[in-house]
Design a protein around this motif. Structure first.
Motif, PDB file in Angstrom:
ATOM      1  N   UNK A 157     -42.537  -9.511  19.394  1.00  0.00           N
ATOM      2  CA  UNK A 157     -42.081 -10.900  19.449  1.00  0.00           C
ATOM      3  C   UNK A 157     -42.295 -11.594  18.106  1.00  0.00           C
ATOM      4  N   UNK A 158     -43.334 -11.174  17.373  1.00  0.00           N
ATOM      5  CA  UNK A 158     -43.591 -11.763  16.054  1.00  0.00           C
ATOM      6  C   UNK A 158     -42.757 -11.094  14.959  1.00  0.00           C
ATOM      7  N   UNK A 159     -41.793 -10.274  15.362  1.00  0.00           N
ATOM      8  CA  UNK A 159     -40.907  -9.575  14.418  1.00  0.00           C
ATOM      9  C   UNK A 159     -41.691  -8.653  13.489  1.00  0.00           C
ATOM     10  N   UNK A 160     -42.599  -7.892  14.075  1.00  0.00           N
ATOM     11  CA  UNK A 160     -43.336  -6.853  13.356  1.00  0.00           C
ATOM     12  C   UNK A 160     -43.050  -5.510  14.033  1.00  0.00           C
ATOM     13  N   UNK A 161     -41.831  -4.998  13.863  1.00  0.00           N
ATOM     14  CA  UNK A 161     -41.424  -3.811  14.618  1.00  0.00           C
ATOM     15  C   UNK A 161     -42.236  -2.566  14.320  1.00  0.00           C
ATOM     16  N   UNK A 162     -42.641  -2.363  13.067  1.00  0.00           N
ATOM     17  CA  UNK A 162     -43.415  -1.164  12.742  1.00  0.00           C
ATOM     18  C   UNK A 162     -44.768  -1.187  13.448  1.00  0.00           C
ATOM     19  N   UNK A 163     -45.413  -2.342  13.432  1.00  0.00           N
ATOM     20  CA  UNK A 163     -46.695  -2.470  14.119  1.00  0.00           C
ATOM     21  C   UNK A 163     -46.508  -2.313  15.622  1.00  0.00           C
ATOM     22  N   UNK A 164     -45.459  -2.931  16.157  1.00  0.00           N
ATOM     23  CA  UNK A 164     -45.178  -2.804  17.586  1.00  0.00           C
ATOM     24  C   UNK A 164     -44.974  -1.344  17.969  1.00  0.00           C
ATOM     25  N   UNK A 191     -34.198   0.371  17.092  1.00  0.00           N
ATOM     26  CA  UNK A 191     -34.020  -0.684  16.099  1.00  0.00           C
ATOM     27  C   UNK A 191     -34.369  -0.205  14.698  1.00  0.00           C
ATOM     28  N   UNK A 192     -35.247   0.784  14.625  1.00  0.00           N
ATOM     29  CA  UNK A 192     -35.623   1.320  13.323  1.00  0.00           C
ATOM     30  C   UNK A 192     -34.679   2.388  12.804  1.00  0.00           C
TER      31      UNK A 192
END
Length: 400
Positions: A157-164, A191-192
């Motif tokens: 949700x915080x737009x941190x896809x790699x961490x997610x 998405x990646x």
């Protein structure tokens, strides 16, 4: 069990240090920003208390937790609730007194998990697993996996896809049967641009929950993602998440961005059009369905919605929907309801010539010639090329 007593200042400092620093796993150590405390909760800092023994502290923690479950509504557990605060503080005291006791470590981690204090749950489960190695799929691993899942979703949700993605992957390591972690791990892979991994993970998630239509939908998208590219698939996926969260304006922008990035992305056009219609945005719907209909796979629904958007952009979607509902009533033989609907459509947009024409028709068939003449007259005035309305206008004026 003895009554809790205030502990010395030096020991109080140690309790607070335990809360912030104990046993952070590798995944958490290299993150710049840990997941925020859940909404409405402040950072937890227990009142420093001590007990006669670690066993007394653990018993107190269990007692407070049991009282909290009985006192608060189910599903409302929160670290700010007094009994849960006391339970966590007592559990911390037990671990502080006997840091190698697996039962106390597990009790502490379970309390943080139950109250949804996910960052602290992650840290405390890691401390427990140092003593008792995690067994994937065990009850303890599943609870630790829930923390990883929630931290992952917060990062997404915080737009941190790699961490997610890393949190979701760790969730799957702990709980391989978690369909939600498999699905979200697949989403972040999609998405990646890692389409092969996304397909594998979606297959895993679908196998776990075969009835989940959303997972099957995205499984199909993952199979076609290479045709659209990472920018379009990423925008589409995030738009879908925004839609699920109720952020309709942002979702529409995302679907539009996906379609513009990959004009062959039929589903992006369709989702943009469908959402725009639901939001009453006829112009956006028109642009979206024009894009969908231009593609080889356009179907009857696309064409129907294009016509709706075209007419809606001219007369307003509310009036057009009212007209179409009235027409359905007419076709079904309920001409009284149809007349009322056509009348409502003309009220919603007095310039809607077709609605006036059909209002005239229902009145004419009911032998209400004066009312028919009025309606047909408005239809002809708005559309002088409507020969049918002009013909029936004359008949209605003659009363035949």
């Amino acid at each position: 069990m003895s009554n809790p007593k205030r502990m010395p200042a030096a020991l109080a400092v140690r309790v607070l240090l335990v809360l912030g620093l104990s046993a952070a796993p590798a995944l958490a150590q290299d993150t710049a920003q840990p997941a925020p405390t859940p909404a409405g909760q402040s950072a937890f800092a227990p009142q420093p208390v001590t007990y006669a023994s670690a066993a007394d502290a653990a018993a107190a923690a269990q007692k407070f937790a049991d009282e909290a479950r009985a006192a608060y509504p189910k599903g409302s557990a929160n670290i700010d609730q007094a009994l849960w605060t006391q339970a966590a503080a007592a559990a911390e005291a037990a671990v502080l007194a006997e840091s190698g006791n697996a039962d106390y470590l597990k009790l502490r981690a379970q309390i943080y998990t139950e109250v949804g204090f996910w960052r602290q749950a992650e840290v405390t489960w890691a401390a427990y697993f140092k003593i008792v190695p995690a067994v994937p799929g065990s009850p303890e691993a599943q609870q630790a996996g829930a923390a990883q899942y929630n931290l992952g979703y917060s990062a997404y949700v915080r737009s941190q896809p790699d961490l997610a993605a890393r949190y979701f992957a760790e969730c799957l390591n702990l709980d391989p049967q978690s369909a939600q972690c498999a699905g979200w791990a697949a989403r972040t892979a999609l998405e990646g641009g890692d389409y092969a991994r996304a397909q594998t993970l979606y297959a895993q998630a679908v196998a776990l929950t075969p009835a989940d239509k959303s997972l099957k939908y995205f499984q199909g998208l993952a199979q076609k993602a290479a045709d659209y590219g990472p920018a379009a698939t990423g925008a589409f996926s995030r738009a879908y998440a925004d839609l699920d969260a109720g952020r309709k304006d942002k979702a529409l922008e995302g679907f539009q961005a996906a379609a513009q990035s990959a004009p062959n992305f039929a589903e992006a056009w369709r989702q943009a059009g469908k959402l725009a219609l639901a939001m009453g945005n006829a112009q956006a719907a028109l642009a979206a369905y024009q894009g969908a209909v231009a593609l080889p796979g356009a179907d009857a629904t696309d064409k129907f919605n294009l016509a709706l958007a075209q007419e809606g952009s001219q007369f307003g979607l509310d009036a057009v929907r009212t007209f179409r509902a009235a027409y359905s009533k007419y076709s079904g033989g309920d001409k009284g309801a149809a007349e009322s609907g056509f009348q409502q459509a003309t009220t919603q947009n007095p310039d809607y010539a077709k609605a006036w024409a059909w209002l005239g028709r229902t009145r004419y068939e009911a032998k209400n010639y004066a009312g028919a003449a009025e309606a047909y007259g408005r239809a002809v005035a708005l559309n002088p090329n409507d020969k049918s309305s002009a013909y029936y206008l004359k008949l209605a004026q003659q009363g035949k």
